[in-house]
Design a protein around this motif. Structure first.
Motif, PDB file in Angstrom:
ATOM      1  N   ASN A  47      10.868  19.575 -21.873  1.00 62.96           N
ATOM      2  CA  ASN A  47      10.230  19.920 -20.596  1.00 62.96           C
ATOM      3  C   ASN A  47       8.729  20.112 -20.765  1.00 62.96           C
ATOM      4  N   THR A  48       8.348  20.745 -21.876  1.00 63.61           N
ATOM      5  CA  THR A  48       6.927  20.981 -22.133  1.00 63.61           C
ATOM      6  C   THR A  48       6.191  19.666 -22.369  1.00 63.61           C
ATOM      7  N   ILE A  49       6.850  18.700 -23.001  1.00 63.31           N
ATOM      8  CA  ILE A  49       6.240  17.382 -23.216  1.00 63.31           C
ATOM      9  C   ILE A  49       6.040  16.674 -21.881  1.00 63.31           C
ATOM     10  N   VAL A  50       7.023  16.782 -20.985  1.00 63.71           N
ATOM     11  CA  VAL A  50       6.874  16.206 -19.641  1.00 63.71           C
ATOM     12  C   VAL A  50       5.669  16.832 -18.942  1.00 63.71           C
ATOM     13  N   ASP A  51       5.538  18.137 -19.064  1.00 65.94           N
ATOM     14  CA  ASP A  51       4.411  18.830 -18.440  1.00 65.94           C
ATOM     15  C   ASP A  51       3.081  18.364 -19.026  1.00 65.94           C
ATOM     16  N   LEU A  52       3.034  18.146 -20.344  1.00 68.84           N
ATOM     17  CA  LEU A  52       1.818  17.647 -20.997  1.00 68.84           C
ATOM     18  C   LEU A  52       1.390  16.316 -20.403  1.00 68.84           C
ATOM     19  N   TYR A  53       2.324  15.356 -20.354  1.00 68.59           N
ATOM     20  CA  TYR A  53       1.985  14.033 -19.821  1.00 68.59           C
ATOM     21  C   TYR A  53       1.571  14.125 -18.348  1.00 68.59           C
ATOM     22  N   GLY A  54       2.230  15.000 -17.609  1.00 67.07           N
ATOM     23  CA  GLY A  54       1.885  15.167 -16.202  1.00 67.07           C
ATOM     24  C   GLY A  54       0.473  15.685 -16.022  1.00 67.07           C
ATOM     25  N   LYS A  55       0.093  16.685 -16.832  1.00 69.16           N
ATOM     26  CA  LYS A  55      -1.242  17.265 -16.701  1.00 69.16           C
ATOM     27  C   LYS A  55      -2.325  16.313 -17.212  1.00 69.16           C
ATOM     28  N   CYS A  56      -1.956  15.394 -18.080  1.00 73.50           N
ATOM     29  CA  CYS A  56      -2.911  14.391 -18.576  1.00 73.50           C
ATOM     30  C   CYS A  56      -2.912  13.127 -17.707  1.00 73.50           C
ATOM     31  N   GLY A  57      -2.141  13.130 -16.628  1.00 70.52           N
ATOM     32  CA  GLY A  57      -2.128  11.996 -15.705  1.00 70.52           C
ATOM     33  C   GLY A  57      -1.313  10.807 -16.162  1.00 70.52           C
ATOM     34  N   LYS A  58      -0.538  10.961 -17.239  1.00 71.66           N
ATOM     35  CA  LYS A  58       0.283   9.861 -17.754  1.00 71.66           C
ATOM     36  C   LYS A  58       1.700   9.985 -17.175  1.00 71.66           C
ATOM     37  N   LEU A  59       1.838   9.591 -15.920  1.00 70.22           N
ATOM     38  CA  LEU A  59       3.103   9.809 -15.223  1.00 70.22           C
ATOM     39  C   LEU A  59       4.223   8.915 -15.739  1.00 70.22           C
ATOM     40  N   GLU A  60       3.895   7.710 -16.196  1.00 69.50           N
ATOM     41  CA  GLU A  60       4.936   6.831 -16.731  1.00 69.50           C
ATOM     42  C   GLU A  60       5.541   7.432 -18.000  1.00 69.50           C
ATOM     43  N   ASP A  61       4.668   7.959 -18.874  1.00 68.44           N
ATOM     44  CA  ASP A  61       5.160   8.620 -20.099  1.00 68.44           C
ATOM     45  C   ASP A  61       5.968   9.864 -19.748  1.00 68.44           C
ATOM     46  N   ALA A  62       5.503  10.600 -18.734  1.00 66.19           N
ATOM     47  CA  ALA A  62       6.230  11.801 -18.303  1.00 66.19           C
ATOM     48  C   ALA A  62       7.618  11.432 -17.792  1.00 66.19           C
ATOM     49  N   LEU A  63       7.691  10.359 -16.981  1.00 65.17           N
ATOM     50  CA  LEU A  63       8.979   9.944 -16.422  1.00 65.17           C
ATOM     51  C   LEU A  63       9.922   9.438 -17.511  1.00 65.17           C
ATOM     52  N   GLN A  64       9.362   8.700 -18.470  1.00 62.32           N
ATOM     53  CA  GLN A  64      10.191   8.181 -19.570  1.00 62.32           C
ATOM     54  C   GLN A  64      10.763   9.335 -20.400  1.00 62.32           C
ATOM     55  N   THR A  65       9.934  10.345 -20.675  1.00 60.05           N
ATOM     56  CA  THR A  65      10.414  11.517 -21.415  1.00 60.05           C
ATOM     57  C   THR A  65      11.460  12.274 -20.609  1.00 60.05           C
ATOM     58  N   PHE A  66      11.214  12.390 -19.306  1.00 57.35           N
ATOM     59  CA  PHE A  66      12.158  13.081 -18.422  1.00 57.35           C
ATOM     60  C   PHE A  66      13.525  12.385 -18.445  1.00 57.35           C
ATOM     61  N   LYS A  67      13.522  11.072 -18.387  1.00 53.80           N
ATOM     62  CA  LYS A  67      14.785  10.326 -18.391  1.00 53.80           C
ATOM     63  C   LYS A  67      15.519  10.455 -19.716  1.00 53.80           C
ATOM     64  N   SER A  68      14.756  10.688 -20.813  1.00 54.27           N
ATOM     65  CA  SER A  68      15.390  10.756 -22.140  1.00 54.27           C
ATOM     66  C   SER A  68      16.008  12.123 -22.438  1.00 54.27           C
ATOM     67  N   ILE A  69      15.745  13.112 -21.572  1.00 55.41           N
ATOM     68  CA  ILE A  69      16.318  14.446 -21.799  1.00 55.41           C
ATOM     69  C   ILE A  69      17.828  14.383 -21.579  1.00 55.41           C
ATOM     70  N   LYS A  70      18.589  14.699 -22.610  1.00 51.58           N
ATOM     71  CA  LYS A  70      20.053  14.571 -22.521  1.00 51.58           C
ATOM     72  C   LYS A  70      20.671  15.663 -21.649  1.00 51.58           C
ATOM     73  N   LYS A  71      20.152  16.870 -21.777  1.00 47.01           N
ATOM     74  CA  LYS A  71      20.705  17.985 -21.005  1.00 47.01           C
ATOM     75  C   LYS A  71      19.630  18.516 -20.062  1.00 47.01           C
ATOM     76  N   LYS A  72      19.430  17.812 -18.967  1.00 44.70           N
ATOM     77  CA  LYS A  72      18.412  18.227 -18.008  1.00 44.70           C
ATOM     78  C   LYS A  72      18.847  19.520 -17.311  1.00 44.70           C
ATOM     79  N   ASP A  73      17.929  20.458 -17.200  1.00 46.86           N
ATOM     80  CA  ASP A  73      18.184  21.657 -16.407  1.00 46.86           C
ATOM     81  C   ASP A  73      17.251  21.639 -15.199  1.00 46.86           C
ATOM     82  N   ILE A  74      17.310  22.676 -14.395  1.00 47.64           N
ATOM     83  CA  ILE A  74      16.502  22.719 -13.179  1.00 47.64           C
ATOM     84  C   ILE A  74      15.017  22.730 -13.525  1.00 47.64           C
ATOM     85  N   VAL A  75      14.680  23.286 -14.713  1.00 45.98           N
ATOM     86  CA  VAL A  75      13.280  23.303 -15.149  1.00 45.98           C
ATOM     87  C   VAL A  75      12.789  21.877 -15.385  1.00 45.98           C
ATOM     88  N   SER A  76      13.651  21.012 -15.922  1.00 44.46           N
ATOM     89  CA  SER A  76      13.270  19.614 -16.160  1.00 44.46           C
ATOM     90  C   SER A  76      12.868  18.942 -14.848  1.00 44.46           C
TER      91      SER A  76
END
Length: 910
Positions: free
Chosen positions: A433-462
């Motif tokens: 989740n923190t990695i997704v937040d990093l990419y989001g704050k750096c404007g790299k939304l494609e990287d953020a989305l790819q990391t988000f999709k790779s999370i096996k156990k997504k929670d509401i925070v994800s």
């Protein structure tokens, strides 16, 4: 007998040095001693199996497992048969020493062959052995084969289930033990000490109360072991005030664990004053606090008034009572000093630790990050990697937000690569989740989305993190699509989701804010105070103070933040009187409340009220914080009073209010008050220079026209690997313009895009226009504005108009003035400047035309005002005002100076 042999051997063991100052015996004497020793050994009877059995049990009970196993091997070699109790002790030692890893069946087989498998003592240790190696099925099989199962056997199996994380099975086993109805199987104090921590971990308060009732029936509730477990259970289930205190009072013989359990419970539930009171009571008894007590009480010092002082007292107590041998105590001290912002002491502790563990490193890194020492936190993370200690998810979760804050995408990607190479870290959802937040704050939304999709156990925070990334980057369509996807998958939104939705609706306007308000109301989230406050803030940011006021009136459960949000909204929309009304009506005010009002007065023409409120804040018994000082500093700077700035600086030092933004504000205030030397002294003594500090120093030099010094500081910043932003580039370009460094200014302007990936803003364009215009290159500046990639604003055109006045350029000035009269028709300054340009060239018809326009728009020029501070006293001068008591001397001196300057000009021209 073995012990006797060791004694005899030690008595006759020769030494190679002198002994107690006496000379060593001769070689002949040594040989005689050896013969005597061998003669004694020959006469000693061989140890029997009873002695060996007793010795094995003794070694195991004293945790000397290696000696127990060695003696067992010797017995087997001597063909001595151990009894069942000795074999049980050997199995326990072997399990504790991990010597049977992967082959517990071999030990069980030995017990079967030796004929001991039916003995209860051996069976219990075998059950425990299988359980410790994850073979609970075998444990249950041995348990089922027992002829007589007593409480100890049940406790061993119960402990195995809990250790394996089979919590539901453990609860069922406890219920079966309770329902057994056999006298020998009644739960003991050990049983309750095992099951109650599980109940507290699962937060099953009702079950815990039932177990408590059962303990009362058995008469065990007053025992120290059961009482301590009950206190800890109630405390962790947030039932401290009633249940935990009552159980604690009934414990017949309280020990250190009893007090520690209740203190930790109060600390966990936020009852900090009660925890301190208990600690004082504990010290007043014969019991002395131990390491666990200190680790429980230290973290809450930061939340208490004068907590930093209490922490120092605990530090002294630790040293006086020799508790400084435990690393956990040092870690707690380090975390305390970090929380109170005393990083110098934290550094001192860290530097003295010989063997810091990962908790120590994590605490120090998090302390640097929390207190704004970003570069030091990143440097320490590098040292951790070089030390050979592998970082865990806690470390990386502390470091990744720093990369996001610095927009250090490369550093973040390196950490992501490290996580990707370690499978265990990849399973940490919070880290992903923190990695997704990093990419989001750096404007790299494609990287953020790819990391988000790779999370096996997504929670509401994800989901919330990815939604927030879209909102931060104003990608509203993708935000809506992801929100719909979340709804289709049946994931229920929480308060954070609603808060993110409200932030998104601000981009759409007031209509969408109202829709989000209605949705929050239907879902029952409006009753949550933070959601209600966010709705107020959204209405205020959309300029609808009426909706905000209506919502404010209907909100239940208002708190200080609600009032602060309303005040902030009114101030943003210029409703100062309404903000004052809310301020007066608030029963409870915090530092933020006062800071908001101080700030608004400090930036208005009522700076005297800012100082009045600042003193009133202190008279109410509140301590100004970093934001309080930053709120009052603009008023000090506007008064051009270095004395007031020094007072603020002294307060910051005395109260350890270190903060990089506060340091930058102090530095900027010194510069604005004309004390650039004080500003540079503060800059030199800064323990951690970051972008804020460098920007303030560059801006100070730019303000004083010291362009070379500003460029030198900028070069130092680049050497320190601090990435520049648009603010510091504006200050640099301004400095070059004032110093006439045209070529250097152009070089810096081009480096913004080519080297630093900074897109120029209107402020940068205005600086470049000023840079050209000050050198008289007005036509070039005019063409520069016309060729901008976007429409120039009033600031850019106004800069050129001022230059036209200086260089008496009428034609370009007229073209620029026409633009300004269209962009900001009500700004009287533009009309006055153009009138002066016409008058300087003798074009009186133009002067008359401008004055006619001013009269048609009913524009009047305000009286000029200036002030200065002499001997800690402020003197104000307004054009046309003759009220100053020393006006005769002042104006007489001005007339004399005016004559001297005119005479000097005449002599120069001749």
């Amino acid at each position: 007998m073995l012990q006797g042999q060791k004694v005899v051997l030690s008595l006759y063991r020769p030494s190679t040095t002198s002994f107690c100052g006496r000379a060593l015996p001769s070689c002949h004497s040594l040989q005689s001693c050896r013969r005597d020793a061998l003669h004694l050994l020959d006469e000693m009877p061989p140890p029997d199996f009873r002695t060996c059995n007793e010795r094995i049990r003794y070694c195991t009970s004293n945790h000397d497992h290696q000696a127990s196993l060695a003696l067992f091997r010797w017995m087997l070699g001597a063909r001595l048969r151990p009894d069942s109790f000795a074999l049980a002790a050997v199995i326990k030692s072997a399990t504790a020493s991990l010597l049977v890893t992967g082959q517990p069946e071999a030990v069980h087989g030995f017990a079967l062959k030796a004929g001991y498998a039916a003995f209860a003592a051996v069976q219990k240790t075998i059950i425990d052995m299988y359980a410790r190696f994850g073979a609970l099925g075998d444990s249950c099989r041995v348990f089922g084969e027992m002829d007589k199962r007593d409480s100890v056997a049940w406790n061993v199996l119960l402990t195995g289930y809990i250790r394996a994380g089979l919590h539901k099975d453990a609860m069922s086993l406890f219920c079966s033990m309770h329902a057994c109805g056999v006298e020998e199987v009644k739960p003991t104090a050990i049983t309750f000490a095992v099951i109650l921590p599980l109940i507290s971990k699962l937060n099953l308060l009702k079950n815990g109360q039932n177990v408590h009732g059962y303990a009362i029936k058995l008469g065990l509730e007053a025992g120290t072991l059961v009482g301590n477990a009950l206190v800890s259970m109630y405390a962790k289930c947030d039932s401290v005030v009633d249940d935990a205190h009552k159980v604690f009072s009934l414990i017949s013989s309280k020990d250190v664990v009893s007090w520690n359990s209740l203190i930790a419970g109060c600390s966990q539930c936020g009852l900090f004053a009660e925890a301190f009171k208990l600690f004082s009571q504990m010290v007043s008894t014969d019991l002395l606090p131990n390491e666990t007590t200190i680790v429980s009480i230290l973290p809450i010092c930061a939340f208490m008034e004068d907590g930093w002082h209490s922490g120092k007292e605990f530090h002294c107590y630790i040293l006086r009572h020799g508790l400084d041998m435990d690393l956990s105590v040092w870690n707690a001290l380090l975390m305390h000093y970090s929380k109170v912002g005393h990083m110098e002491r934290a550094e001192c502790i860290f530097s003295r630790l010989d063997m810091p563990d990962l908790v120590t490193w994590n605490s120090m890194i998090a302390g640097y990050a929390t207190n704004g020492w970003i570069s030091k936190a990143l440097d320490l993370f590098q040292l951790l990697l070089f030390s050979g200690i592998k970082p865990d998810s806690v470390t990386l979760v502390s470091v990744l937000p720093l990369c996001a804050q610095h927009h250090d995408l490369n550093g973040g990607k390196k950490i992501h690569g490290y996580v990707f190479r370690h499978n265990l870290l990849c399973q940490e959802t919070s880290l992903e989740n923190t990695i997704v937040d990093l990419y989001g704050k750096c404007g790299k939304l494609e990287d953020a989305l790819q990391t988000f999709k790779s999370i096996k156990k997504k929670d509401i925070v994800s989901w919330n993190t990815m939604l927030s990334a879209y909102v931060d980057n104003e990608r509203v369509e993708k935000f809506v699509n992801l929100l719909n996807q979340m709804n289709h998958q049946g994931i229920q939104p929480d308060c954070i989701t609603i808060l993110t939705v409200l932030r998104a609706t601000i981009l759409y306007g007031i209509r969408k804010v109202r829709e989000a308000h209605a949705y929050s109301f239907r879902c029952g989230f409006v009753s949550h105070t933070n959601v209600g406050n966010a709705i107020l803030d959204a209405y205020a940011k959309c300029g609808s103070t009426e909706d905000a006021q209506r919502t404010f009136s209907n909100l239940t459960g208002k708190n200080v933040i609600t009032g602060n949000t309303m005040i902030s909204g009114y101030l943003k929309n210029g409703c100062l009187d309404s903000a004052k009304m809310v301020f007066r009506q608030m029963f409870e005010k915090d530092n933020t409340t006062w800071n908001l009002m101080v700030k608004v007065y400090a930036h208005s023409d009522r700076r005297d009220l800012a100082f009045v409120l600042f003193h009133h804040l202190q008279s109410e018994g509140m301590r100004p914080d970093s934001l309080s000082i930053m709120s009052i500093l603009p008023a000090c700077a506007c008064l051009a009073s270095p004395h007031l700035v020094r007072q603020c600086h002294g307060y910051v030092i005395r109260n350890y209010l270190y903060d990089t933004h506060l340091e930058g504000a102090l530095l900027d205030s010194y510069a604005k008050c004309g004390s650039i030397i004080d500003a540079y002294k503060l800059f030199q003594t800064s323990p951690s220079r970051d972008l804020v500090t460098f920007t303030a120093m560059v801006g100070g030099y730019a303000m004083h026209g010291l362009a070379d010094e500003a460029i030198r500081v900028f070069s130092d910043m680049l050497e320190a690997n601090v990435k520049p932003d648009h603010v510091i580039m504006t200050a640099l370009l301004s400095a070059c313009g004032h110093a006439g460094l045209t070529d250097e200014g152009w070089r810096l302007f081009k480096s913004m895009i080519q080297l630093h990936d900074i897109r120029p803003t209107m402020e940068h364009y205005a600086c470049m226009v000023d840079l050209l215009a000050r050198r008289g290159r007005l036509r070039e500046a005019y063409e520069f504005i016309l060729n901008l990639p976007c429409e120039a604003n009033a600031n850019v055109w106004g800069t050129l108009l001022g230059a036209c006045k200086i260089h008496k350029e009428v034609e370009i000035g007229r073209l620029v003035a026409d633009k300004l009269f269209h962009i900001e028709a009500e700004n009287i300054g533009n009309y006055v400047v153009m009138s002066n340009i016409y008058a300087a060239d003798g074009r009186w018809e133009g002067v008359e035309q401008v004055r006619r326009l001013m009269k048609e728009k009913d524009l009047k020029k305000p009286a000029g005002c200036s002030w200065l501070e002499v001997g800690l006293k402020r003197h104000v001068f307004v054009a046309g005002d003759l009220s100053h008591p020393q006006r005769t001397i002042i104006y007489g001196t001005l007339i004399t100076l005016d004559k001297l300057m005119k005479e000097s000009l005449k002599s120069t021209s001749i």
